[in-house]
Design an enzyme around this catalytic site. Structure first.
Site, PDB file in Angstrom:
ATOM      1  CD  GLU A 141      -3.027  -0.979   2.261  1.00 30.47           C
ATOM      2  OE1 GLU A 141      -4.111  -1.545   2.092  1.00 30.47           O
ATOM      3  OE2 GLU A 141      -2.760  -0.326   3.288  1.00 30.47           O
ATOM      4  CD  GLU A 177      -3.895  -5.469   3.956  1.00 28.85           C
ATOM      5  OE1 GLU A 177      -4.822  -4.735   4.381  1.00 28.85           O
ATOM      6  OE2 GLU A 177      -2.706  -5.180   4.088  1.00 28.85           O
TER       7      GLU A 177
END
Length: 438
Positions: free
Chosen positions: A163, A343
Site C-alpha cells: 500500500e 487483503e
C-alpha cells in the site's frame, strides 16, 4: 461438491504485518522502527506495538493455529529493523527468525508469501531522510537482496511494498500515521522515491532469487460501483474508479507508472516524470489488491452520502461487497495481469462470550459476501491467484491501537491467549470446498 470456478492452485490464506503482530521490538538484535517511536498522543489510548501479539516469541503456536484453520497460504511482512538494525549491518538472528518461520509454514503445508515492506521503516533509515530522500532506493535494494538471498530457496511469492498510497498519504501528508508529517507538496518526490525503490527491489528479487519466483506489489485500492449494469453506467464507474477523484490518487497515480509505464498528473500540482517510466515499470507477475470499500461515498471525496443505517465496520468504512467484483474487473481490464486479493476483512469489536468462545457472525457473513463477488470475477475468466484474509489474528491497528479487531483469531493482549473465532471455521469450510458453495 459442486464445481468451483477457483483454480485448484488458488491460494486461500490470511495475512499479517510485522509491526502489527511481532512485538519483541528490542529482542534478537532488532532496533526501533518509526512505529515503535510513536507517542502516546499519536496512538489511541497511548498504546504501542512493542509487544503487540508477541508473535516473535509465539510463532510456532501461531502457525499451528493456521494449520488448524486450514489455511493454504500465509502472507507476512519482514521487519527491516530486525534484518538490518543499522546501516551496513545484517542481523543473523533476525534472518533466522524468518527462516525458521518459513520452514515451519512449509512443514505444515502452508505456502509462505513475503511482503518486503509493510510500513515499519527503521528509525536509522528515517533519520537519513526516509522516503523523502533518494538514498532510500539503494538502501531498499540492499535490504531486498539480503532477504531474498536468505529465503528465496523456499519462498516463491514476493511483494515489494504494501500500500504505497496509504503510507505516503497517511504518514507524510495527512499526519495520521507514522512518521506523522504534514507535507502536502511533497507527493511527487515521495512517490518517485517509492516507485524507484519498488523497481530496484523487483530487479533485486529477480537477480538474487534461488528459484523461479512470482513478483508483485500490494495496492490499497477501491472502485466506484455502477448504479446499474448498463454500458453507460459501467463506463462512468470505470472512469471514476481509474481516472478521476479518488480513482486518480487511489489507483491510477500508482498503478499507471508501475504497471503500464505511463506518467500521471494530478490536480495540476503533482506529476510523475516520463524519464523515470522505463525504470519504474519493471515487469510483474501479478497485482496484489487490498480491497475493503467503495469510492461511491463521501468518505472518499464523493458528494454521495450513504443512506442512514448503511452497514459499516468498526472503523466506519461502508460495507458493500460489490466493490470486490468491480475493483478486480476494472483493474484487470486496464492492466491485464493476474490478481491476488492480498487483503480483505472486517474490523469489529469482538469479545469473548460467557461460553469462552468468540462468536462473530458479521465477519462470517462479510467473508461470504465478498468472496461471492470474487467468485463472480472468477466465473468471468479473470485470472485470480488467491485470497489473503485480513487478518490472521487481532493485532495493533496502527494509530487506532487495539480496539478494532480484524482477526480470524482473537488475541487477549494482556495474556497473549489466542481463541479461534467462529468465522475461521466457516472460512475453513470455504477453503476445503474451494469456494464451491459460495
Amino acid at each position: 461438491m459442486r464445481d468451483s470456478s477457483f483454480s485448484k492452485a488458488f491460494l486461500w490464506g490470511a495475512a499479517a504485518a510485522s509491526a502489527q503482530i511481532e512485538g519483541g521490538w528490542k529482542d534478537g538484535g532488532r532496533t526501533p522502527s518509526i512505529w515503535d517511536m510513536a507517542t502516546k498522543k499519536q496512538v489511541k489510548h497511548g498504546e504501542t506495538c512493542h509487544t503487540a501479539c508477541d508473535h516473535f516469541h509465539r510463532w510456532k503456536e501461531d502457525v499451528a493455529l493456521m494449520k488448524e484453520m486450514g489455511l493454504k497460504s500465509y502472507r507476512f511482512s519482514i521487519s527491516w529493523s530486525r534484518v538490518i538494525p543499522e546501516e551496513g549491518k545484517v542481523n543473523p538472528e533476525g534472518l533466522k527468525f524468518y527462516s525458521d518461520l518459513v520452514d515451519e509454514l512449509i512443514a505444515n503445508g502452508i505456502e509462505p508469501l513475503v511482503t518486503i515492506f509493510h510500513w515499519d521503516l527503521p528509525m536509522w533509515v528515517y533519520k537519513k531522510g526516509g522516503w523523502l530522500s533518494e538514498s532510500i532506493v539503494p538502501l531498499f535494494r540492499e535490504y531486498t537482496k539480503v532477504v531474498v538471498e536468505a529465503l528465496s530457496d523456499r519462498v516463491k511469492w514476493w511483494m515489494t511494498i504494501n500500500e504505497p498510497g496509504c503510507f505516503i498519504m497517511n504518514g507524510y501528508m495527512q499526519g495520521a500515521h507514522a512518521p506523522f508529517k504534514h507535507d502536502y507538496l511533497a507527493l511527487s518526490k515521495l512517490t518517485r522515491n517509492c516507485m524507484l525503490a519498488h523497481a530496484a527491489s523487483v530487479k533485486a528479487i529477480r537477480q538474487y532469487a534461488k528459484q523461479p519466483v512470482k513478483v508483485g506489489i500490494a495496492f490499497s485500492t477501491g472502485a466506484w460501483i455502477p448504479e446499474n449494469e448498463t454500458p453507460a453506467e459501467i463506463e462512468k464507474a470505470r472512469r471514476l474508479s481509474m481516472e478521476e477523484g479518488s480513482g486518480l490518487i487511489g489507483n491510477r497515480w500508482w498503478m499507471d507508472p508501475m504497471l503500464a509505464g505511463k506518467p500521471v498528473r494530478a490536480y495540476g500540482i503533482y506529476a510523475s516524470h516520463e524519464k523515470d517510466m522505463a525504470e519504474i515499470a519493471q515487469p510483474l507477475d501479478f497485482i496484489g489488491l487490498n480491497i475493503y470499500t467503495s469510492y461511491n461515498y463521501a468518505d472518499w471525496g464523493s458528494n454521495q452520502r450513504p443512506a442512514p443505517g448503511t452497514p459499516r465496520n468498526a472503523l466506519g468504512w461502508v460495507i458493500d461487497e460489490r466493490c470486490m467484483y468491480w475493483n478486480v474487473r476494472f483493474v484487470y481490464e486496464r492492466y491485464k495481469l493476474p490478481i491476488m486479493i492480498t487483503e480483505n476483512g472486517l474490523a469489529a469489536h469482538d469479545m469473548v462470550s460467557l461460553d469462552g468462545k468468540v462468536h462473530d457472525p458479521k465477519r462470517a457473513d462479510f467473508i461470504k459476501r465478498y468472496l461471492g463477488q470474487l467468485k463472480r470475477a472468477a466465473n468471468e475468466g479473470i485470472p485470480l491467484l488467491g485470497y489473503q484474509h485480513w487478518s490472521v489474528m487481532d493485532n495493533f491497528e496502527w494509530a487506532e491501537g487495539y480496539d478494532p479487531r480484524f482477526g480470524l483469531v482473537y488475541v487477549d493482549f494482556t495474556t497473549g491467549k489466542r481463541i479461534i473465532k467462529d468465522s475461521a471455521w466457516d472460512y475453513k469450510h470455504i477453503i476445503e470446498t474451494n469456494g464451491a458453495e459460495l
